[in-house]
Write a protein that holds these residues in place. Structure first.
Motif, PDB file in Angstrom:
ATOM      1  N   VAL A   1      27.175  13.033  49.045  1.00  0.00           N
ATOM      2  CA  VAL A   1      27.188  12.611  47.576  1.00  0.00           C
ATOM      3  C   VAL A   1      26.473  11.159  47.827  1.00  0.00           C
ATOM      4  N   GLN A   2      25.646  10.911  46.889  1.00  0.00           N
ATOM      5  CA  GLN A   2      24.570   9.606  46.943  1.00  0.00           C
ATOM      6  C   GLN A   2      25.082   8.945  45.651  1.00  0.00           C
ATOM      7  N   VAL A   3      25.411   7.680  45.705  1.00  0.00           N
ATOM      8  CA  VAL A   3      25.596   6.758  44.772  1.00  0.00           C
ATOM      9  C   VAL A   3      24.506   5.889  44.309  1.00  0.00           C
ATOM     10  N   LYS A   4      24.366   5.831  42.810  1.00  0.00           N
ATOM     11  CA  LYS A   4      23.300   4.734  42.380  1.00  0.00           C
ATOM     12  C   LYS A   4      23.822   3.669  41.312  1.00  0.00           C
ATOM     13  N   LEU A   5      23.559   2.401  41.607  1.00  0.00           N
ATOM     14  CA  LEU A   5      24.281   1.581  40.537  1.00  0.00           C
ATOM     15  C   LEU A   5      22.919   1.427  39.403  1.00  0.00           C
ATOM     16  N   ASP A   6      23.328   1.540  38.209  1.00  0.00           N
ATOM     17  CA  ASP A   6      22.598   1.297  36.994  1.00  0.00           C
ATOM     18  C   ASP A   6      22.939   0.058  36.177  1.00  0.00           C
ATOM     19  N   THR A   7      22.179  -1.181  36.283  1.00  0.00           N
ATOM     20  CA  THR A   7      22.477  -2.392  35.564  1.00  0.00           C
ATOM     21  C   THR A   7      21.880  -2.592  34.298  1.00  0.00           C
ATOM     22  N   SER A   8      21.282  -1.559  33.865  1.00  0.00           N
ATOM     23  CA  SER A   8      20.144  -1.697  32.539  1.00  0.00           C
ATOM     24  C   SER A   8      20.972  -1.776  31.238  1.00  0.00           C
ATOM     25  N   ALA A   9      22.044  -1.301  31.340  1.00  0.00           N
ATOM     26  CA  ALA A   9      22.843  -1.277  30.191  1.00  0.00           C
ATOM     27  C   ALA A   9      23.738  -2.840  29.959  1.00  0.00           C
ATOM     28  N   SER A  10      24.612  -2.740  28.968  1.00  0.00           N
ATOM     29  CA  SER A  10      25.341  -4.106  28.899  1.00  0.00           C
ATOM     30  C   SER A  10      26.559  -3.988  29.853  1.00  0.00           C
ATOM     31  N   THR A  11      27.000  -2.744  30.462  1.00  0.00           N
ATOM     32  CA  THR A  11      27.896  -2.898  31.647  1.00  0.00           C
ATOM     33  C   THR A  11      27.250  -1.910  32.851  1.00  0.00           C
ATOM     34  N   ALA A  12      27.811  -2.298  34.117  1.00  0.00           N
ATOM     35  CA  ALA A  12      27.057  -1.412  35.201  1.00  0.00           C
ATOM     36  C   ALA A  12      27.637  -0.167  35.357  1.00  0.00           C
ATOM     37  N   VAL A  13      26.993   0.902  35.832  1.00  0.00           N
ATOM     38  CA  VAL A  13      27.527   2.021  35.810  1.00  0.00           C
ATOM     39  C   VAL A  13      27.188   2.501  37.240  1.00  0.00           C
ATOM     40  N   LEU A  14      28.212   3.249  37.910  1.00  0.00           N
ATOM     41  CA  LEU A  14      27.950   3.762  39.188  1.00  0.00           C
ATOM     42  C   LEU A  14      27.800   5.147  38.954  1.00  0.00           C
ATOM     43  N   HIS A  15      26.606   5.830  39.228  1.00  0.00           N
ATOM     44  CA  HIS A  15      26.352   7.507  39.028  1.00  0.00           C
ATOM     45  C   HIS A  15      26.445   7.981  40.364  1.00  0.00           C
TER      46      HIS A  15
ATOM     47  N   TRP B   1      27.570  14.705  35.389  1.00  0.00           N
ATOM     48  CA  TRP B   1      27.837  14.564  36.555  1.00  0.00           C
ATOM     49  C   TRP B   1      28.710  12.988  36.691  1.00  0.00           C
ATOM     50  N   PRO B   2      29.558  12.936  37.553  1.00  0.00           N
ATOM     51  CA  PRO B   2      30.408  11.661  37.688  1.00  0.00           C
ATOM     52  C   PRO B   2      29.848  10.252  37.405  1.00  0.00           C
ATOM     53  N   SER B   3      30.368   9.585  36.579  1.00  0.00           N
ATOM     54  CA  SER B   3      30.015   8.205  36.611  1.00  0.00           C
ATOM     55  C   SER B   3      30.995   7.297  36.238  1.00  0.00           C
ATOM     56  N   LEU B   4      30.856   5.904  36.712  1.00  0.00           N
ATOM     57  CA  LEU B   4      32.119   4.971  36.571  1.00  0.00           C
ATOM     58  C   LEU B   4      31.542   3.867  35.896  1.00  0.00           C
ATOM     59  N   HIS B   5      32.074   3.370  34.907  1.00  0.00           N
ATOM     60  CA  HIS B   5      31.506   2.425  33.926  1.00  0.00           C
ATOM     61  C   HIS B   5      32.558   1.056  33.802  1.00  0.00           C
ATOM     62  N   LEU B   6      32.002   0.161  34.549  1.00  0.00           N
ATOM     63  CA  LEU B   6      32.680  -0.953  34.983  1.00  0.00           C
ATOM     64  C   LEU B   6      32.674  -1.976  33.847  1.00  0.00           C
ATOM     65  N   VAL B   7      33.661  -2.571  33.604  1.00  0.00           N
ATOM     66  CA  VAL B   7      33.720  -3.746  32.488  1.00  0.00           C
ATOM     67  C   VAL B   7      32.886  -5.048  32.704  1.00  0.00           C
ATOM     68  N   PRO B   8      32.248  -5.404  31.596  1.00  0.00           N
ATOM     69  CA  PRO B   8      31.470  -6.597  31.587  1.00  0.00           C
ATOM     70  C   PRO B   8      31.879  -7.689  32.526  1.00  0.00           C
ATOM     71  N   GLN B   9      30.860  -8.173  33.387  1.00  0.00           N
ATOM     72  CA  GLN B   9      31.112  -9.170  34.355  1.00  0.00           C
ATOM     73  C   GLN B   9      32.051  -8.946  35.510  1.00  0.00           C
ATOM     74  N   ALA B  10      32.198  -7.569  35.637  1.00  0.00           N
ATOM     75  CA  ALA B  10      32.817  -6.921  36.892  1.00  0.00           C
ATOM     76  C   ALA B  10      32.213  -7.293  38.031  1.00  0.00           C
ATOM     77  N   LEU B  11      30.657  -7.193  37.934  1.00  0.00           N
ATOM     78  CA  LEU B  11      29.937  -7.293  39.299  1.00  0.00           C
ATOM     79  C   LEU B  11      30.184  -8.498  39.908  1.00  0.00           C
ATOM     80  N   ASP B  12      30.277  -9.653  38.915  1.00  0.00           N
ATOM     81  CA  ASP B  12      30.272 -11.019  39.335  1.00  0.00           C
ATOM     82  C   ASP B  12      31.492 -11.315  40.108  1.00  0.00           C
TER      83      ASP B  12
END
Length: 282
Positions: A111-125, A188-199
């Protein structure tokens, strides 16, 4: 040429132990799936397709829909020994996730994981690698990520994730709703983090330790990694602010007794003896 998909032998041991606890005929199922007994010992890259066959065999033998969710407590195994310390000691959630994505192939590429930060919130795919993982595997992956990311940030899952998308078959929604995390269906599963979660800073951040573990992940042997982690255990024991059971867990030992044996073999005294005296055997 891409690597063949594999799963760590530590995950296989977790799977087998849970199947045994469920009363499934594990020996027969493992034989049907082509699982070699040697794969349950030591550290191996077990062919992912054989593990998938075992998961399907468990399902056919009566394992329930929640089987993959119930694997999560056993996921902190020796296969993640160095990786857990690396992720815990990162400065921020972003740095921790970037390390996780970079070094996950040391544990599995199934299972591979990718981080998408193009939207207003970060998403782990979560993405497949050359085959469709059984939904048990996806449930274990999703819940492990949600639990561990929230734990590292020191916050409840509902304060870290605005939504988690799951495939139709998955059973993880029940657990996520208990955490207060909204769910929806996805391809496919994706995890949507709240804004500013990455920081968010991590409470366990330790720049020196993080750089040390980075060097290990970049090229030391498993034996070196274990020896080095036991050296780290000495510092934590001397500090005296963590129970021995917690230290064993942070170093990836499934049972504190395994940590105690390894420490005594390396240093000639038990962790408790070292904590009391601060002296190693000569």
């Amino acid at each position: 040429m891409p690597d063949a998909p594999f799963v760590s032998s530590a995950f296989l041991r977790t799977l087998v132990a849970h199947a045994q606890g469920c009363g499934l005929p594990v020996d027969d199922l493992a034989e049907q799936a082509g699982i070699h007994r040697a794969w349950l010992e030591g550290q191996y890259e077990v062919p992912a397709l054989a593990v998938e066959q075992l998961l399907y065999a468990c399902e056919e033998a009566g394992a329930g829909r929640r089987f993959g969710c119930e694997l999560v407590p056993g996921m902190a195994t020796s296969s993640l020994q160095g990786l857990n310390i690396l992720l815990d000691s990162a400065a921020t959630v972003r740095a921790s996730l970037e390390c996780f994505i970079r070094y996950l192939p040391l544990v599995t590429n199934c299972v591979q994981v990718k981080l998408d930060t193009s939207a207003s919130t970060a998403v782990l795919h979560l993405c497949r690698y050359r085959h469709e993982p059984h939904y048990y595997m996806l449930d274990a992956a999703v819940l492990s990520l949600v639990r561990n990311i929230a734990r590292r940030a020191g916050k409840p899952p509902a304060q870290m994730f605005s939504q988690v998308r799951l495939t139709r078959q998955q059973a993880a929604g029940e657990w996520l709703q208990r955490f207060g995390v909204a769910t929806a269906e996805g391809h496919w599963p994706s995890l949507h983090l709240v804004p500013q979660a990455l920081d968010l800073p991590l409470p366990g951040a330790n720049p020196f330790l993080h750089q040390r573990m980075l060097r290990q992940c970049q090229g030391t042997t498993l034996a070196d990694e274990r020896k080095d982690s036991l050296q780290l255990a000495r510092h934590w024991l001397a500090a005296g602010d963590q129970p021995i059971e917690r230290i064993a867990e942070r170093l990836g030992y499934r049972q504190p007794s395994n940590f105690i044996r390894a420490f005594r073999k390396q240093f000639g005294v038990t962790p408790k003896q070292f904590r009391l005296t601060g002296v190693l055997a000569v």
